[in-house]
Enzyme design. Structure first.
Site, short mmCIF file in Angstrom:
data_model
loop_
_atom_site.label_atom_id
_atom_site.label_comp_id
_atom_site.label_asym_id
_atom_site.label_seq_id
_atom_site.Cartn_x
_atom_site.Cartn_y
_atom_site.Cartn_z
CE LYS A 245 -4.13 -1.96 2.13
NZ LYS A 245 -5.03 -1.93 3.30
NE ARG A 246 7.07 0.02 2.08
CZ ARG A 246 8.19 0.26 1.42
NH1 ARG A 246 8.45 1.48 0.98
NH2 ARG A 246 9.06 -0.70 1.19
#
Length: 469
Positions: A245-246
């Site tokens: 997700k980052r």
């Protein structure tokens, strides 16, 4: 029947867990399975692995099916749901018991914790050592069914992507097949379902490679045909770490809705993440079906490059049908009237020439549907100096005198103003664009004038003439 057996028709499957969205790595796995089945003239099946009832949701199932359809990955027959086959999974666990390939284990949580602590203290990998492995007498208390994993020798997989991979059987523990409440574990359910669905090729992420050795132990204990394995390296982010997700990893629906990408662009990009055909970058779905094969899948992880995906999407936007693009962009502009849609369609050839995403297409078209007085952004406002407003005044007079409002006429009028004021066309076009669109970028200025029409163009220019610099 060995893994190299070729007598069976090819059957692949995609088996997502409906505990979240269809992420981009899962979408690539689905694509590779779909392509291989279509390449071989076989079947591609979809199985929803919903055995985790606490975390599985109908919303996630809907998102997965929607994402698959959006990418054009149709499956053969109906979708399967793993939870429908629990009785079958339990049946196989008990059949393994009857064959002596599994056993009832009555170890308590305290006994398991004690073994775990002992392994930790000795700095050894934790392996279950059950005193019930060779005992067949039943006890009147809760138990799990464990596979009696082989202890000697090694298990070898000739993986279509990874090559020959071997694991010592001593490293495979007696894992649980059936829990004490009678529910099957993932490891058992996957094997039974793959067998019953006739799956011949298991194509999945290489994070499942260790599972393959455990699953083969069940397959061999049952005497079932062994599938051909192909474990594909995971997708990494730009920094080389596992895509997360980052890095901006999102569900497939976000690539469509939030990023404004076309399915053919996403599919083409995913295809090229880990597989290649020479130097070909733009590959049609028909070509992909013809060319795709497992030996061409690379062993190294691929790095996800959003910029490259966006540029590829720009290519597909330029190739896309204008009517289709107008239909996709209209909701983003909240327009529905027939006249507005017709205007958007007329503008599309110019708009799509410089857009990379549907978002950019919508933003590029927004000026057409903005009500007067239009808002001029800060960069465009800086172009509207006193000198520029004087040129706008002359431009307004020249344009107002045009008998017929078409591209040739407005171009002639603008060029005449530029020559009369002694400036280059670009120096006049910049403030004119700011006055007409409120921005510094747009389709060609002559096209902007034609698209807006006489009345709207003259009114927008007049609005800016009246403002104080």
């Amino acid at each position: 029947m060995s893994a190299s057996d070729t007598s069976r028709p090819v059957v692949t499957r995609f088996a997502p867990s409906p505990t979240g969205y269809l992420h981009i790595g899962g979408a690539r796995t689905a694509l590779f399975n779909w392509l291989y089945a279509r390449h071989c003239g076989g079947k591609f099946l979809l199985r929803i692995e919903d055995t985790d009832r606490a975390r599985s949701t109908n919303e996630a199932i809907t998102a997965i099916l929607d994402g698959m359809r959006w990418l054009g990955l149709d499956w053969d027959g109906h979708e399967y749901y793993q939870s429908q086959f629990w009785s079958r999974h339990a049946e196989i666990a008990h059949r393994l018991l009857e064959r002596g390939a599994a056993y009832r284990c009555y170890m308590t949580q305290e006994e398991l914790a004690e073994q775990r602590e002992k392994a930790k203290a000795e700095r050894k990998p934790f392996r279950i050592s059950s005193p019930w492995r060779e005992i067949t007498e039943e006890q009147d208390r809760p138990y799990v069914i464990r596979l009696k994993a082989p202890r000697e020798g090694e298990t070898v997989i000739e993986d279509q992507v990874q090559g020959r991979v071997a694991v010592q059987n001593a490293e495979i523990d007696d894992f649980i097949l059936l829990r004490s409440d009678g529910s099957p574990t993932y490891m058992l359910a996957v094997v039974v379902d793959d067998h019953d669905m006739g799956v011949t090729h298991v194509i999945r992420g290489d994070d499942h490679l260790n599972n393959a050795f455990r699953q083969l132990a069940i397959i061999r204990a049952m005497g079932w045909p062994e599938p051909t394995y192909a474990h594909v390296p995971l997708i990494h982010g730009p920094d080389g770490a596992k895509l997360s997700k980052r890095h901006g990893a999102m569900g497939v629906d976000a690539y469509r809705d939030e990023l404004g990408l076309l399915p053919e662009a996403v599919g083409n990009y995913l295809l090229r993440l880990g597989w290649g055909h020479g130097d070909d970058e733009i590959i049609s779905r028909e070509q992909a079906i013809e060319w795709f094969d497992l030996p061409q899948v690379g062993k190294s992880p691929s790095r996800f490059d959003f910029k490259k995906l966006e540029n590829l999407n720009g290519h597909y936007i330029r190739e896309a049908d204008d009517h289709r693009l107008a239909d996709l962009v209209a909701p983003r502009l909240a327009i529905s009237a027939a006249g507005e849609k017709a205007l958007l369609l007329r503008a599309m050839p110019e708009l799509k020439a410089r857009a990379h995403t549907l978002l950019e297409l919508a933003e590029g078209a927004r000026f057409l549907f903005t009500k007067r007085p239009i808002e001029v952004d800060e960069t465009a406002t800086a172009l509207l100096t006193s000198e520029a407003r004087e040129m706008l005044h002359r431009t307004h007079e020249q344009l107002a005198a045009i008998a017929e409002w078409d591209a040739a006429s407005v171009e002639a009028a603008i060029r005449e103003v530029a020559e009369g004021t002694g400036v280059k066309l670009g120096k006049l076009a910049q403030p004119l664009r700011a006055a007409l669109t409120g921005r510094t970028t747009s389709p060609g200025i002559f096209d902007v004038l034609v698209l807006l029409g006489r009345d709207e163009s003259l009114a927008r220019i007049a609005d800016q003439m009246e403002r104080q610099a």
